[in-house]
Write a protein that holds these residues in place. Structure first.
Motif, PDB file in Angstrom:
ATOM      1  N   THR A 134      57.074  46.686 156.059  1.00 36.08           N
ATOM      2  CA  THR A 134      58.483  46.402 156.313  1.00 36.08           C
ATOM      3  C   THR A 134      59.156  47.655 156.851  1.00 36.08           C
ATOM      4  O   THR A 134      58.937  48.744 156.342  1.00 36.08           O
ATOM      5  CB  THR A 134      59.205  45.900 155.042  1.00 36.08           C
ATOM      6  OG1 THR A 134      59.087  46.879 154.001  1.00 36.08           O
ATOM      7  CG2 THR A 134      58.620  44.579 154.571  1.00 36.08           C
ATOM      8  N   GLY A 135      59.961  47.478 157.886  1.00 31.95           N
ATOM      9  CA  GLY A 135      60.632  48.599 158.519  1.00 31.95           C
ATOM     10  C   GLY A 135      62.104  48.341 158.743  1.00 31.95           C
ATOM     11  O   GLY A 135      62.700  48.869 159.668  1.00 31.95           O
ATOM     12  N   ALA A 136      62.682  47.496 157.912  1.00 33.80           N
ATOM     13  CA  ALA A 136      64.104  47.152 158.006  1.00 33.80           C
ATOM     14  C   ALA A 136      64.546  46.724 156.614  1.00 33.80           C
ATOM     15  O   ALA A 136      63.780  46.833 155.650  1.00 33.80           O
ATOM     16  CB  ALA A 136      64.306  46.020 159.013  1.00 33.80           C
ATOM     17  N   ALA A 137      65.759  46.213 156.506  1.00 34.71           N
ATOM     18  CA  ALA A 137      66.194  45.656 155.223  1.00 34.71           C
ATOM     19  C   ALA A 137      65.184  44.588 154.812  1.00 34.71           C
ATOM     20  O   ALA A 137      64.675  43.847 155.647  1.00 34.71           O
ATOM     21  CB  ALA A 137      67.584  45.063 155.364  1.00 34.71           C
ATOM     22  N   ASN A 138      64.878  44.522 153.540  1.00 33.37           N
ATOM     23  CA  ASN A 138      63.792  43.674 153.043  1.00 33.37           C
ATOM     24  C   ASN A 138      64.218  42.237 152.743  1.00 33.37           C
ATOM     25  O   ASN A 138      63.758  41.622 151.783  1.00 33.37           O
ATOM     26  CB  ASN A 138      63.159  44.341 151.823  1.00 33.37           C
ATOM     27  CG  ASN A 138      62.387  45.575 152.221  1.00 33.37           C
ATOM     28  OD1 ASN A 138      61.240  45.491 152.609  1.00 33.37           O
ATOM     29  ND2 ASN A 138      63.042  46.722 152.161  1.00 33.37           N
ATOM     30  N   GLY A 166      60.980  53.561 154.434  1.00 31.79           N
ATOM     31  CA  GLY A 166      62.322  53.822 153.957  1.00 31.79           C
ATOM     32  C   GLY A 166      62.269  54.735 152.753  1.00 31.79           C
ATOM     33  O   GLY A 166      61.213  54.981 152.183  1.00 31.79           O
ATOM     34  N   GLY A 167      63.385  55.252 152.377  1.00 32.18           N
ATOM     35  CA  GLY A 167      63.438  56.201 151.289  1.00 32.18           C
ATOM     36  C   GLY A 167      63.764  57.573 151.831  1.00 32.18           C
ATOM     37  O   GLY A 167      63.856  57.787 153.030  1.00 32.18           O
ATOM     38  N   PHE A 168      63.948  58.505 150.938  1.00 32.91           N
ATOM     39  CA  PHE A 168      64.413  59.839 151.302  1.00 32.91           C
ATOM     40  C   PHE A 168      63.430  60.885 150.825  1.00 32.91           C
ATOM     41  O   PHE A 168      63.002  60.859 149.671  1.00 32.91           O
ATOM     42  CB  PHE A 168      65.787  60.077 150.673  1.00 32.91           C
ATOM     43  CG  PHE A 168      66.349  61.441 150.916  1.00 32.91           C
ATOM     44  CD1 PHE A 168      66.835  61.785 152.166  1.00 32.91           C
ATOM     45  CD2 PHE A 168      66.399  62.372 149.900  1.00 32.91           C
ATOM     46  CE1 PHE A 168      67.366  63.041 152.398  1.00 32.91           C
ATOM     47  CE2 PHE A 168      66.937  63.627 150.121  1.00 32.91           C
ATOM     48  CZ  PHE A 168      67.419  63.967 151.371  1.00 32.91           C
ATOM     49  N   ALA A 169      63.054  61.764 151.706  1.00 28.87           N
ATOM     50  CA  ALA A 169      62.226  62.915 151.343  1.00 28.87           C
ATOM     51  C   ALA A 169      63.080  64.153 151.497  1.00 28.87           C
ATOM     52  O   ALA A 169      63.412  64.549 152.605  1.00 28.87           O
ATOM     53  CB  ALA A 169      60.994  62.986 152.254  1.00 28.87           C
ATOM     54  N   GLY A 170      63.470  64.745 150.394  1.00 25.38           N
ATOM     55  CA  GLY A 170      64.363  65.893 150.446  1.00 25.38           C
ATOM     56  C   GLY A 170      63.865  67.034 149.583  1.00 25.38           C
ATOM     57  O   GLY A 170      62.670  67.312 149.523  1.00 25.38           O
ATOM     58  N   ASN A 172      66.971  50.901 154.978  1.00 30.23           N
ATOM     59  CA  ASN A 172      65.900  49.922 154.773  1.00 30.23           C
ATOM     60  C   ASN A 172      65.807  49.472 153.324  1.00 30.23           C
ATOM     61  O   ASN A 172      65.536  48.299 153.067  1.00 30.23           O
ATOM     62  CB  ASN A 172      64.563  50.476 155.244  1.00 30.23           C
ATOM     63  CG  ASN A 172      64.499  50.601 156.749  1.00 30.23           C
ATOM     64  OD1 ASN A 172      65.421  50.219 157.464  1.00 30.23           O
ATOM     65  ND2 ASN A 172      63.415  51.138 157.247  1.00 30.23           N
ATOM     66  N   LEU A 173      66.014  50.367 152.391  1.00 34.76           N
ATOM     67  CA  LEU A 173      65.957  49.978 150.979  1.00 34.76           C
ATOM     68  C   LEU A 173      67.301  49.512 150.449  1.00 34.76           C
ATOM     69  O   LEU A 173      67.361  48.763 149.480  1.00 34.76           O
ATOM     70  CB  LEU A 173      65.416  51.127 150.132  1.00 34.76           C
ATOM     71  CG  LEU A 173      64.008  51.587 150.499  1.00 34.76           C
ATOM     72  CD1 LEU A 173      63.574  52.745 149.624  1.00 34.76           C
ATOM     73  CD2 LEU A 173      63.012  50.442 150.412  1.00 34.76           C
ATOM     74  N   ASN A 174      68.387  49.928 151.080  1.00 32.66           N
ATOM     75  CA  ASN A 174      69.722  49.540 150.619  1.00 32.66           C
ATOM     76  C   ASN A 174      70.337  48.407 151.429  1.00 32.66           C
ATOM     77  O   ASN A 174      71.434  47.968 151.136  1.00 32.66           O
ATOM     78  CB  ASN A 174      70.657  50.753 150.632  1.00 32.66           C
ATOM     79  CG  ASN A 174      70.332  51.691 149.503  1.00 32.66           C
ATOM     80  OD1 ASN A 174      70.436  51.327 148.345  1.00 32.66           O
ATOM     81  ND2 ASN A 174      69.899  52.893 149.843  1.00 32.66           N
ATOM     82  N   GLY A 175      69.631  47.915 152.460  1.00 34.09           N
ATOM     83  CA  GLY A 175      70.130  46.795 153.250  1.00 34.09           C
ATOM     84  C   GLY A 175      70.085  45.492 152.484  1.00 34.09           C
ATOM     85  O   GLY A 175      70.806  44.551 152.807  1.00 34.09           O
ATOM     86  N   ASP A 176      69.238  45.423 151.479  1.00 30.76           N
ATOM     87  CA  ASP A 176      69.148  44.268 150.583  1.00 30.76           C
ATOM     88  C   ASP A 176      68.543  44.754 149.262  1.00 30.76           C
ATOM     89  O   ASP A 176      67.383  44.487 148.960  1.00 30.76           O
ATOM     90  CB  ASP A 176      68.291  43.163 151.196  1.00 30.76           C
ATOM     91  CG  ASP A 176      68.279  41.885 150.372  1.00 30.76           C
ATOM     92  OD1 ASP A 176      68.947  41.833 149.315  1.00 30.76           O
ATOM     93  OD2 ASP A 176      67.585  40.936 150.769  1.00 30.76           O
ATOM     94  N   PRO A 177      69.320  45.511 148.490  1.00 28.80           N
ATOM     95  CA  PRO A 177      68.766  46.122 147.278  1.00 28.80           C
ATOM     96  C   PRO A 177      68.243  45.121 146.261  1.00 28.80           C
ATOM     97  O   PRO A 177      67.271  45.395 145.566  1.00 28.80           O
ATOM     98  CB  PRO A 177      69.924  46.942 146.719  1.00 28.80           C
ATOM     99  CG  PRO A 177      71.148  46.454 147.403  1.00 28.80           C
ATOM    100  CD  PRO A 177      70.713  45.864 148.703  1.00 28.80           C
ATOM    101  N   SER A 178      68.842  43.941 146.167  1.00 30.86           N
ATOM    102  CA  SER A 178      68.358  42.970 145.182  1.00 30.86           C
ATOM    103  C   SER A 178      66.939  42.506 145.528  1.00 30.86           C
ATOM    104  O   SER A 178      66.106  42.323 144.634  1.00 30.86           O
ATOM    105  CB  SER A 178      69.313  41.779 145.053  1.00 30.86           C
ATOM    106  OG  SER A 178      69.441  41.109 146.286  1.00 30.86           O
TER     107      SER A 178
END
Length: 175
Positions: A91-95, A116-120, A143-149
Motif C-alpha cells: 500500500t502506498g496511499a491512505a489504506n 508510510g511512517g516517519f524515520a527521524g 499514508n497512515l493518517n489518511g484513514d487511521p481507523s
C-alpha cells in the motif's frame, strides 16, 4: 513509479492494482500503464466517482492526454477476492481499500507492506536530517493518517499474518 517497477520485475506476479481515491482519470492512467506492459489485470477503485481527477498535469505532459476510464471494480471487494496467505499487499496511499477488504469475512493476507511512517531522530543520523525534521522523533504522515481507523484495524486483525512499514524518504537528504 512503484507500479512500473512491479510490472517489470521478473519475480513479481502482479495480480491486481487498487487505487485511492480511484478517480476515472487515475483508472485511465493505470489502464494505460498496464496496456504499455501488455498486462490485463483487474483494477480496483475506492471511489470511481471521485469528483477530482487526482492525476497531476505532469502525467499529461509526460505521457500525453490521459483518457478517463470507469473500467474498475470496488477495490475492497477485489482485495477480498484475490488476496490469500501467499499474497503480499503493498500500500502506498491512505489504506482505505484495505479497510474495505477487512469488512469481508473471507479476507486473508500473508504480508502487508505499508509505505508510510516517519524515520527521524534515532533512526536517521542527525547530520542527514532535513532542517524541518531535526530532532523530531514523530511526525504524522498521510499514508497512515489518511484513514487511521483502517490502519488500526489492520494492525490488530489476525487474518493479516505479517506487517512491514517502510518510511517515506522525506525526512532526510541523500548525499
Amino acid at each position: 513509479l512503484t507500479l512500473l517497477l512491479l510490472l517489470d520485475h521478473p519475480r513479481v506476479d502482479l495480480i491486481a492494482v487498487t487505487i485511492v481515491p480511484g478517480s476515472k482519470k487515475q483508472v485511465g492512467l493505470v489502464r494505460r500503464t498496464l496496456a504499455a506492459f501488455d498486462r490485463d489485470i483487474p483494477v480496483g477503485s475506492y471511489d470511481i466517482n471521485y469528483p477530482k481527477p487526482c492525476v497531476s498535469v505532469w502525467h499529461d505532459k509526460a505521457f500525453g492526454a490521459i483518457t478517463p476510464s470507469d473500467d474498475a471494480v470496488p477495490a475492497g471487494k477485489l482485495l477480498a477476492q484475490l488476496c490469500s496467505l501467499d499474497t503480499t499487499l503493498i500500500t502506498g496511499a491512505a489504506n482505505k481499500n484495505l479497510g474495505k477488504a477487512l469488512k469481508y469475512p473471507s479476507f486473508v493476507l500473508g504480508r502487508w507492506v505499508a509505505q508510510g511512517g516517519f524515520a527521524g531522530e534515532g533512526v536517521v543520523p542527525s547530520d542527514q536530517q532535513l532542517d524541518k525534521f531535526k530532532g523530531k522523533t514523530t511526525c504524522p504522515t498521510y499514508n497512515l493518517n489518511g484513514d487511521p481507523s483502517s490502519v488500526l484495524e489492520a494492525l490488530k486483525d489476525e487474518r493479516i499474518k505479517s506487517r512491514f512499514f517502510v518510511s517515506k524518504n522525506v525526512c532526510h537528504g541523500v548525499q
